[in-house]
Scaffold this active site. Structure first.
Site, mmCIF file in Angstrom:
data_model
loop_
_atom_site.group_PDB
_atom_site.id
_atom_site.type_symbol
_atom_site.label_atom_id
_atom_site.label_comp_id
_atom_site.label_asym_id
_atom_site.label_seq_id
_atom_site.Cartn_x
_atom_site.Cartn_y
_atom_site.Cartn_z
ATOM 1 C CG ASP A 76 -2.076 0.924 1.130
ATOM 2 O OD1 ASP A 76 -2.274 1.518 0.058
ATOM 3 O OD2 ASP A 76 -2.784 1.090 2.141
ATOM 4 N N GLY A 77 0.361 2.286 -0.644
ATOM 5 C CA GLY A 77 1.019 3.601 -0.563
ATOM 6 C C GLY A 77 1.624 4.103 -1.867
ATOM 7 C CG ASN A 78 2.183 1.482 -5.191
ATOM 8 O OD1 ASN A 78 3.086 1.321 -4.378
ATOM 9 N ND2 ASN A 78 1.696 0.509 -5.945
ATOM 10 C CD1 TRP A 81 7.452 6.532 -2.633
ATOM 11 C CD2 TRP A 81 7.026 6.900 -4.805
ATOM 12 N NE1 TRP A 81 8.656 6.565 -3.295
ATOM 13 C CE2 TRP A 81 8.419 6.787 -4.630
ATOM 14 C CE3 TRP A 81 6.527 7.124 -6.085
ATOM 15 C CZ2 TRP A 81 9.326 6.890 -5.681
ATOM 16 C CZ3 TRP A 81 7.426 7.239 -7.141
ATOM 17 C CH2 TRP A 81 8.809 7.130 -6.949
ATOM 18 C CB THR A 87 -13.152 -7.917 -5.784
ATOM 19 O OG1 THR A 87 -13.076 -7.821 -4.347
ATOM 20 C CG2 THR A 87 -12.829 -9.339 -6.184
ATOM 21 C CG ASN A 136 -7.617 -2.294 -6.160
ATOM 22 O OD1 ASN A 136 -6.700 -3.097 -6.009
ATOM 23 N ND2 ASN A 136 -7.888 -1.374 -5.239
ATOM 24 C CD1 TRP A 137 -12.825 -5.174 -10.202
ATOM 25 C CD2 TRP A 137 -12.138 -4.467 -12.206
ATOM 26 N NE1 TRP A 137 -12.255 -6.251 -10.840
ATOM 27 C CE2 TRP A 137 -11.824 -5.839 -12.088
ATOM 28 C CE3 TRP A 137 -11.788 -3.805 -13.389
ATOM 29 C CZ2 TRP A 137 -11.197 -6.561 -13.094
ATOM 30 C CZ3 TRP A 137 -11.163 -4.525 -14.390
ATOM 31 C CH2 TRP A 137 -10.867 -5.885 -14.239
HETATM 32 C C1 FPP Z 1 -1.814 0.163 -3.488
HETATM 33 O O1 FPP Z 1 -1.355 1.503 -3.456
HETATM 34 C C2 FPP Z 1 -1.346 -0.527 -4.670
HETATM 35 C C3 FPP Z 1 -2.132 -1.134 -5.618
HETATM 36 C C4 FPP Z 1 -3.590 -1.174 -5.562
HETATM 37 C C5 FPP Z 1 -1.524 -1.759 -6.812
HETATM 38 C C6 FPP Z 1 -0.359 -2.650 -6.549
HETATM 39 C C7 FPP Z 1 0.491 -2.748 -7.741
HETATM 40 C C8 FPP Z 1 1.855 -2.752 -7.729
HETATM 41 C C9 FPP Z 1 2.674 -2.753 -6.513
HETATM 42 C C10 FPP Z 1 2.658 -2.746 -8.953
HETATM 43 C C11 FPP Z 1 2.214 -3.595 -10.048
HETATM 44 C C12 FPP Z 1 2.487 -5.009 -9.911
HETATM 45 C C13 FPP Z 1 1.660 -5.914 -10.431
HETATM 46 C C14 FPP Z 1 1.958 -7.364 -10.301
HETATM 47 C C15 FPP Z 1 0.411 -5.464 -11.145
HETATM 48 P P1 FPP Z 1 -2.432 2.667 -3.565
HETATM 49 O O2 FPP Z 1 -2.548 3.052 -4.992
HETATM 50 O O3 FPP Z 1 -3.687 2.234 -2.900
HETATM 51 O O4 FPP Z 1 -1.721 3.805 -2.748
HETATM 52 P P2 FPP Z 1 -2.446 4.982 -1.957
HETATM 53 O O5 FPP Z 1 -3.202 4.328 -0.847
HETATM 54 O O6 FPP Z 1 -1.296 5.798 -1.477
HETATM 55 O O7 FPP Z 1 -3.313 5.703 -2.948
#
Ligand code: FPP
Length: 236
Positions: free
Chosen positions: A16-18, A21, A62, A64-65
């Site tokens: 979590d946290g992409n 970031w 499920t 994330n859509w």
């Molecule tokens: C959560 O961060 C991350 C995800 C829902 C996607 C995960 C995907 C990857 C790590 C990379 C891709 C790898 C594959 C195998 C597809 P968030 O977007 O919820 O972060 P936030 O809470 O800070 O918005």
């Protein structure tokens, strides 16, 4: 120091946290997922080197859509790129890929890449890398219950003889031991519909680090925390 005699057999991660970031750097969310993919690569290597048998990551739920179609298709594109670029390396490292979830609902190209990764690594005997994709814990339990109900309807199973083992055998994770350690990054402390059945006795470690910054060192720290916990499984 990590005790190599007490390595968890199965580690599950909520990456979590992409998004945050990327936001912190004024970058588009996809830049965060891209950096998250790099972090994932490092953690696969680290986990495999430590002798962990199962590494399970939550790549797409499920729920994330509900994100923008741009972000959803971006994540699947990233998945295809990941398989194209990394499959040889995974195979060379004897890693076996398994998918947890209803992945045939994904875009065709993504399904093709995933099936190629399954076919290429099917006989590998090293670490198993389980990717939860279009995965939801409640959905998974519901599917298991429906499978069993069908057997009851057909007369091959008696309702009052259904066991916990029967439910587990009909989950996506059938045959995979329950996670010993479940890590969630980015300071959030929720399970978010991940491995609900399987995490009954898992140790939870929460890290404040955002997933793209989660290094091998952070991973090893989480394992040390795990190794210092006393697991009782309900006993004393
Ligand atoms: C959560 O961060 C991350 C995800 C829902 C996607 C995960 C995907 C990857 C790590 C990379 C891709 C790898 C594959 C195998 C597809 P968030 O977007 O919820 O972060 P936030 O809470 O800070 O918005």
């Amino acid at each position: 120091m990590i005790d190599l005699e007490k390595i968890p057999e199965h580690v599950a991660i909520i990456m979590d946290g992409n998004g945050r970031w990327a936001q912190n750097r004024n970058l588009p969310r996809m830049a965060g997922h891209n950096a998250g993919m790099m972090a994932m690569k490092e953690i696969i290597k680290a986990a495999s080197a430590l002798g962990i048998k199962h590494l399970t990551v939550y790549a797409f739920s499920t729920e994330n859509w509900k994100r923008s179609s741009e972000e959803v298709s971006g994540i699947f594109k990233l998945l295809i790129i990941y398989v194209e670029k990394e499959l040889n390396e995974l195979h060379k490292n004897n890693v076996k890929v398994r998918i947890l979830g209803h992945y045939d609902r994904l875009p065709k190209e993504a399904v093709k890449s995933l099936e190629r990764s399954l076919a290429t690594t099917k006989d590998n005997t090293g670490m198993q890398f389980n990717i939860a994709l279009n995965y939801g814990g409640r959905d998974e339990i519901l599917r298991s219950v429906k499978n069993l109900a069908m057997k009851v309807e057909q007369g091959s199973l008696k309702a009052d003889e259904i066991t916990e083992g029967d439910i587990a055998d009909n989950l996506y994770t059938s045959g995979i031991p329950d996670p010993d350690l479940l890590i969630r990054t980015s300071g959030e402390m929720r399970l978010s519909n991940y491995l609900l059945w399987q995490s009954a006795y898992s140790e939870f470690v929460f890290s404040d680090v955002l997933w793209p910054d989660f290094t091998k060192e952070e991973f090893e720290k989480a394992i040390e925390v795990f190794q210092n916990r006393k697991r009782r499984f309900g006993g004393r």
